[in-house]
Design a protein around this motif. Structure first.
Motif, PDB file in Angstrom:
ATOM      1  N   GLU A  26      26.792  35.158  58.842  1.00 52.69           N
ATOM      2  CA  GLU A  26      25.584  35.973  58.685  1.00 52.69           C
ATOM      3  C   GLU A  26      24.397  35.114  58.288  1.00 52.69           C
ATOM      4  O   GLU A  26      24.502  34.223  57.460  1.00 52.69           O
ATOM      5  CB  GLU A  26      25.809  37.048  57.621  1.00 52.69           C
ATOM      6  CG  GLU A  26      26.250  38.350  58.210  1.00 52.69           C
ATOM      7  CD  GLU A  26      26.149  39.470  57.206  1.00 52.69           C
ATOM      8  OE1 GLU A  26      25.133  40.188  57.234  1.00 52.69           O
ATOM      9  OE2 GLU A  26      27.075  39.604  56.418  1.00 52.69           O
ATOM     10  N   PRO A  36      21.086  34.111  56.416  1.00 51.70           N
ATOM     11  CA  PRO A  36      20.559  34.407  55.088  1.00 51.70           C
ATOM     12  C   PRO A  36      19.376  35.382  55.133  1.00 51.70           C
ATOM     13  O   PRO A  36      19.178  36.158  54.202  1.00 51.70           O
ATOM     14  CB  PRO A  36      20.118  33.049  54.549  1.00 51.70           C
ATOM     15  CG  PRO A  36      20.854  32.046  55.356  1.00 51.70           C
ATOM     16  CD  PRO A  36      21.127  32.667  56.678  1.00 51.70           C
ATOM     17  N   THR A  52      19.076  37.903  57.168  1.00 52.06           N
ATOM     18  CA  THR A  52      19.674  39.235  57.290  1.00 52.06           C
ATOM     19  C   THR A  52      20.143  39.716  55.931  1.00 52.06           C
ATOM     20  O   THR A  52      19.902  40.869  55.545  1.00 52.06           O
ATOM     21  CB  THR A  52      20.862  39.202  58.277  1.00 52.06           C
ATOM     22  OG1 THR A  52      20.383  38.776  59.550  1.00 52.06           O
ATOM     23  CG2 THR A  52      21.509  40.561  58.408  1.00 52.06           C
ATOM     24  N   LEU A  53      20.813  38.831  55.202  1.00 47.55           N
ATOM     25  CA  LEU A  53      21.296  39.195  53.865  1.00 47.55           C
ATOM     26  C   LEU A  53      20.136  39.534  52.934  1.00 47.55           C
ATOM     27  O   LEU A  53      20.210  40.501  52.157  1.00 47.55           O
ATOM     28  CB  LEU A  53      22.132  38.060  53.283  1.00 47.55           C
ATOM     29  CG  LEU A  53      23.410  37.714  54.044  1.00 47.55           C
ATOM     30  CD1 LEU A  53      24.058  36.462  53.465  1.00 47.55           C
ATOM     31  CD2 LEU A  53      24.377  38.881  54.019  1.00 47.55           C
ATOM     32  N   ASP A  58      18.607  42.947  53.941  1.00 46.38           N
ATOM     33  CA  ASP A  58      19.520  44.019  53.545  1.00 46.38           C
ATOM     34  C   ASP A  58      19.461  44.240  52.033  1.00 46.38           C
ATOM     35  O   ASP A  58      19.373  45.377  51.560  1.00 46.38           O
ATOM     36  CB  ASP A  58      20.939  43.669  53.988  1.00 46.38           C
ATOM     37  CG  ASP A  58      21.916  44.781  53.720  1.00 46.38           C
ATOM     38  OD1 ASP A  58      21.695  45.896  54.239  1.00 46.38           O
ATOM     39  OD2 ASP A  58      22.905  44.557  52.986  1.00 46.38           O
ATOM     40  N   TRP A  59      19.467  43.163  51.282  1.00 53.04           N
ATOM     41  CA  TRP A  59      19.393  43.258  49.822  1.00 53.04           C
ATOM     42  C   TRP A  59      18.094  43.933  49.393  1.00 53.04           C
ATOM     43  O   TRP A  59      18.092  44.829  48.544  1.00 53.04           O
ATOM     44  CB  TRP A  59      19.488  41.850  49.228  1.00 53.04           C
ATOM     45  CG  TRP A  59      19.303  41.785  47.756  1.00 53.04           C
ATOM     46  CD1 TRP A  59      20.248  42.001  46.801  1.00 53.04           C
ATOM     47  CD2 TRP A  59      18.092  41.486  47.058  1.00 53.04           C
ATOM     48  NE1 TRP A  59      19.697  41.847  45.554  1.00 53.04           N
ATOM     49  CE2 TRP A  59      18.379  41.532  45.683  1.00 53.04           C
ATOM     50  CE3 TRP A  59      16.802  41.188  47.467  1.00 53.04           C
ATOM     51  CZ2 TRP A  59      17.406  41.286  44.725  1.00 53.04           C
ATOM     52  CZ3 TRP A  59      15.842  40.945  46.505  1.00 53.04           C
ATOM     53  CH2 TRP A  59      16.152  40.991  45.145  1.00 53.04           C
ATOM     54  N   GLY A  97      24.219  43.840  61.853  1.00 57.81           N
ATOM     55  CA  GLY A  97      23.203  42.841  61.575  1.00 57.81           C
ATOM     56  C   GLY A  97      21.832  43.085  62.182  1.00 57.81           C
ATOM     57  O   GLY A  97      21.549  44.113  62.782  1.00 57.81           O
TER      58      GLY A  97
END
Length: 116
Positions: A54, A56, A58-59, A62-63, A77
Motif C-alpha cells: 500500500e 503511504p 493512501t494510508l 485514509d487515516w 485503495g
C-alpha cells in the motif's frame, strides 16, 4: 478540520504523483536531472503493482478521512476508488497500465536520443 485538510492534501499529492509517473519522463528531455526522481517514481509504481504494497499516501488519506469522521478509502485503495470505474472502466485496467508503460518507455527513448 485539520484531518480533512490532511486527507485532501494527500489525495492531491497522490494525483500529482500519478501524473508525474505517466508524464514525468518527458520533463527529463528538458531537465536531465528529472530522470532520477522519475526512475524512483516508476520503481515505486512497479513495486506497488507487483507486490500489492500500500502506498503511504493512501494510508495517510485514509487515516485523515477516518479521523475527520468520514468514511475512509475502501480496502481496494486509491486507484480503485478515484480512477478505476471513473476515468476508465474497470475491465480496462491492464490496458491503462500498458498505456502508461508505453508513455514511460517512449519518454525514456526520447531522453536517450536527446542526450546524444
Amino acid at each position: 478540520m485539520m484531518y480533512r485538510l490532511i486527507a485532501d492534501a494527500a489525495m492531491v499529492v497522490h494525483f500529482a504523483f500519478l501524473a508525474y509517473l505517466a508524464a514525468g519522463g518527458f520533463l527529463a528531455w528538458r531537465w536531465r536531472r528529472a530522470i532520477r526522481p522519475h526512475l524512483a517514481v516508476v520503481a515505486w509504481g512497479l513495486i506497488s503493482i507487483t507486490t500489492g504494497v500500500e502506498c503511504p499516501l493512501t494510508l495517510l488519506e485514509d487515516w485523515g478521512r477516518r479521523h475527520a469522521g468520514e468514511r475512509g478509502l475502501p480496502p481496494s485503495g486509491f486507484i480503485d476508488h478515484y480512477i478505476e470505474g471513473v476515468v476508465y472502466p474497470e475491465q480496462y485496467t491492464n490496458l491503462a497500465r500498458s498505456g502508461v508503460a508505453v508513455l514511460v518507455l517512449f519518454s525514456y527513448a526520447g531522453y536517450v536520443l536527446r542526450r546524444r
